[in-house]
Motif scaffolding. Structure first.
Motif, PDB file in Angstrom:
ATOM      1  N   LYS A 133      -1.782  -8.689  -1.014  1.00  0.00           N
ATOM      2  CA  LYS A 133      -0.862  -8.254   0.028  1.00  0.00           C
ATOM      3  C   LYS A 133      -1.306  -6.883   0.529  1.00  0.00           C
ATOM      4  O   LYS A 133      -2.072  -6.183  -0.122  1.00  0.00           O
ATOM      5  CB  LYS A 133       0.576  -8.187  -0.488  1.00  0.00           C
ATOM      6  N   LYS A 134      -0.828  -6.529   1.702  1.00  0.00           N
ATOM      7  CA  LYS A 134      -1.125  -5.212   2.257  1.00  0.00           C
ATOM      8  C   LYS A 134       0.183  -4.490   2.572  1.00  0.00           C
ATOM      9  O   LYS A 134       1.116  -5.073   3.137  1.00  0.00           O
ATOM     10  CB  LYS A 134      -1.978  -5.302   3.521  1.00  0.00           C
ATOM     11  N   LEU A 135       0.207  -3.220   2.193  1.00  0.00           N
ATOM     12  CA  LEU A 135       1.342  -2.349   2.496  1.00  0.00           C
ATOM     13  C   LEU A 135       0.981  -1.432   3.649  1.00  0.00           C
ATOM     14  O   LEU A 135      -0.084  -0.811   3.651  1.00  0.00           O
ATOM     15  CB  LEU A 135       1.692  -1.493   1.264  1.00  0.00           C
ATOM     16  N   GLU A 208       3.661  -6.055  -6.580  1.00  0.00           N
ATOM     17  CA  GLU A 208       4.489  -5.681  -5.429  1.00  0.00           C
ATOM     18  C   GLU A 208       5.717  -4.865  -5.828  1.00  0.00           C
ATOM     19  O   GLU A 208       6.014  -3.827  -5.220  1.00  0.00           O
ATOM     20  CB  GLU A 208       4.930  -6.918  -4.650  1.00  0.00           C
ATOM     21  N   ILE A 212       6.266  -0.943  -4.465  1.00  0.00           N
ATOM     22  CA  ILE A 212       7.401  -0.531  -3.630  1.00  0.00           C
ATOM     23  C   ILE A 212       8.236   0.523  -4.349  1.00  0.00           C
ATOM     24  O   ILE A 212       8.692   1.511  -3.742  1.00  0.00           O
ATOM     25  CB  ILE A 212       8.271  -1.738  -3.246  1.00  0.00           C
ATOM     26  N   TYR A 226       8.361   0.741   5.963  1.00  0.00           N
ATOM     27  CA  TYR A 226       7.141   0.115   5.437  1.00  0.00           C
ATOM     28  C   TYR A 226       7.170  -1.375   5.744  1.00  0.00           C
ATOM     29  O   TYR A 226       8.220  -1.975   5.987  1.00  0.00           O
ATOM     30  CB  TYR A 226       7.010   0.353   3.931  1.00  0.00           C
ATOM     31  N   VAL A 228       5.222  -5.097   4.304  1.00  0.00           N
ATOM     32  CA  VAL A 228       4.343  -5.781   3.346  1.00  0.00           C
ATOM     33  C   VAL A 228       3.981  -7.132   3.935  1.00  0.00           C
ATOM     34  O   VAL A 228       4.869  -7.905   4.312  1.00  0.00           O
ATOM     35  CB  VAL A 228       5.039  -5.964   1.977  1.00  0.00           C
ATOM     36  N   SER A 230       1.424 -10.690   3.612  1.00  0.00           N
ATOM     37  CA  SER A 230       0.562 -11.501   2.747  1.00  0.00           C
ATOM     38  C   SER A 230      -0.781 -11.715   3.412  1.00  0.00           C
ATOM     39  O   SER A 230      -0.868 -11.920   4.630  1.00  0.00           O
ATOM     40  CB  SER A 230       1.228 -12.854   2.465  1.00  0.00           C
TER      41      SER A 230
END
Length: 364
Positions: A133-135, A208, A212, A226, A228, A230
């Motif tokens: 995943k990318k934040l 995750e 967070i 923010y 998140v 996938s």
């Protein structure tokens, strides 16, 4: 020490989220809150292994193969699975399994096989997708280093052999807080513009919650913006099988004899030799016929695994040599892996290795 601490150490190495959908890794019998008397490490939690645990004062058995795969509708001792369940529960023996999650991590079961052969330049043969995943978050310029460092410390930003990777882009954020706010910058009731950095980091899905939590603590704002998302990227550190290279090329029969010796195999079933040397080797612990095409595509000269069916030996089309060494033989060093994980985490702790050879296959 409690059982949950043992579980945490193993799952930090091989997160249970990495198991295949059909699998049943995790704590199968017992309570994670129990105090550990000692741990017995094994490939299979058989009846004999449970007896050994009782005799050696161990109330936790850590196995590779889950003793229970499907649901048990009745437990009356009619088969070995039910008898193990009855004996383990009766004697307060917890049973934990790390199976395909331990197979799928790059330094897991396949790495043990690769080390026995001295393979270098190893990479995952079939990386898994859907595990990243990318934040995206937006941080005041003065605080971005603090937030970035906190995210890195929590496990974000690792890509292959690189760590602390991120992307940063400057921009201008705006917000207006209500009368009930106490903003870090700006005045309630007035629109405020703040020079911010858009910060992006990648992380594995199982982290995750931690990512967070750390973000919300490190970020200075009352309300943290923010996103998140996938990713479908292949995760090169997690997946099935491994491929690497021998230090020096070997003649095919010499290689097969070397494999037989290193894995103490009762026999090695192999496809017709091609009259070529072996340098690049693919391997997979357990039943690995599903990776044959990937091994061929990757340019392997040989593929070591087990449980190939008769007709699958034809599928090589003379493009590589299959070496079927047996299921137990391919995974037997998993006990050493468990031992390494636990003794690295707990320096003053000595888990026990089972003396029971659980291989149900004999060779004449």
């Amino acid at each position: 020490m409690k059982i949950k601490e043992i579980i945490q150490a193993i799952e930090e190495f091989a997160p249970v989220q990495y198991q295949e959908s059909y699998d049943n890794a995790g704590l199968i019998f017992g309570n994670a809150g129990w105090e550990v008397t000692n741990v017995l490490l094994t490939l299979d939690a058989t009846e004999e292994v449970i007896e050994e645990a009782i005799a050696r004062g161990c109330n936790l058995v850590v196995a590779h193969h889950p003793i229970v795969f499907g649901g048990l509708k009745k437990i009356n001792g009619k088969n070995y699975v039910e008898r193990v369940a009855i004996k383990a529960i009766k004697h307060d023996i917890a049973v934990y399994a790390a199976h395909t999650n331990l197979d799928n991590v790059k330094n897991g079961v396949c790495r043990q096989m690769a080390e026995k052969l001295g393979l270098g330049m190893c990479r995952v043969l079939q990386p898994k997708r859907g595990l990243l995943k990318k934040l995206y978050t937006f941080v005041p310029e003065a605080d971005v280093n603090k937030v970035r460092d906190a995210l890195f410390a929590a496990g974000a930003g690792n890509i292959g052999n690189y760590s602390e990777t991120s992307f940063n882009a400057p921009g201008l954020g705006s917000f207006k807080g209500s009368a009930d706010t106490n903003p870090y910058v700006g005045t309630p009731g007035k629109r405020h513009f703040e020079a911010e950095i858009k910060l992006e980091v990648i992380f594995p899905v199982y982290l995750e919650g931690k990512i967070i939590e750390v973000l919300l603590v490190a970020h200075p704002y009352e309300e943290v913006a923010y996103d998140v998302v996938s990713l479908d990227n292949a995760y090169q550190e997690v997946g099935s099988g491994l491929i690497g290279e021998l230090p020096e090329a070997m003649e095919e029969m010499q290689f097969l004899q070397y494999v037989k010796q290193q894995f103490q195999a009762g026999c090695v079933k192999y496809t017709p030799l091609r009259g070529k040397s072996v340098k690049k080797v693919a391997l997979c612990g357990g039943a690995g016929s599903f990776l044959l095409k990937q091994a061929i595509t990757a340019g392997a000269d040989a593929y070591i695994s087990s449980d190939f069916k008769y007709h699958e030996f034809f599928d090589t089309e003379n493009q590589l040599v299959i070496a079927d060494i047996g299921h137990f033989e391919s995974e037997q060093f998993t006990v050493e892996l468990f031992y390494h994980i636990l003794t690295e985490k707990f320096r003053n702790f000595a888990p026990l290795k089972s003396t029971i050879k659980t291989n149900p296959v004999n060779y004449l």
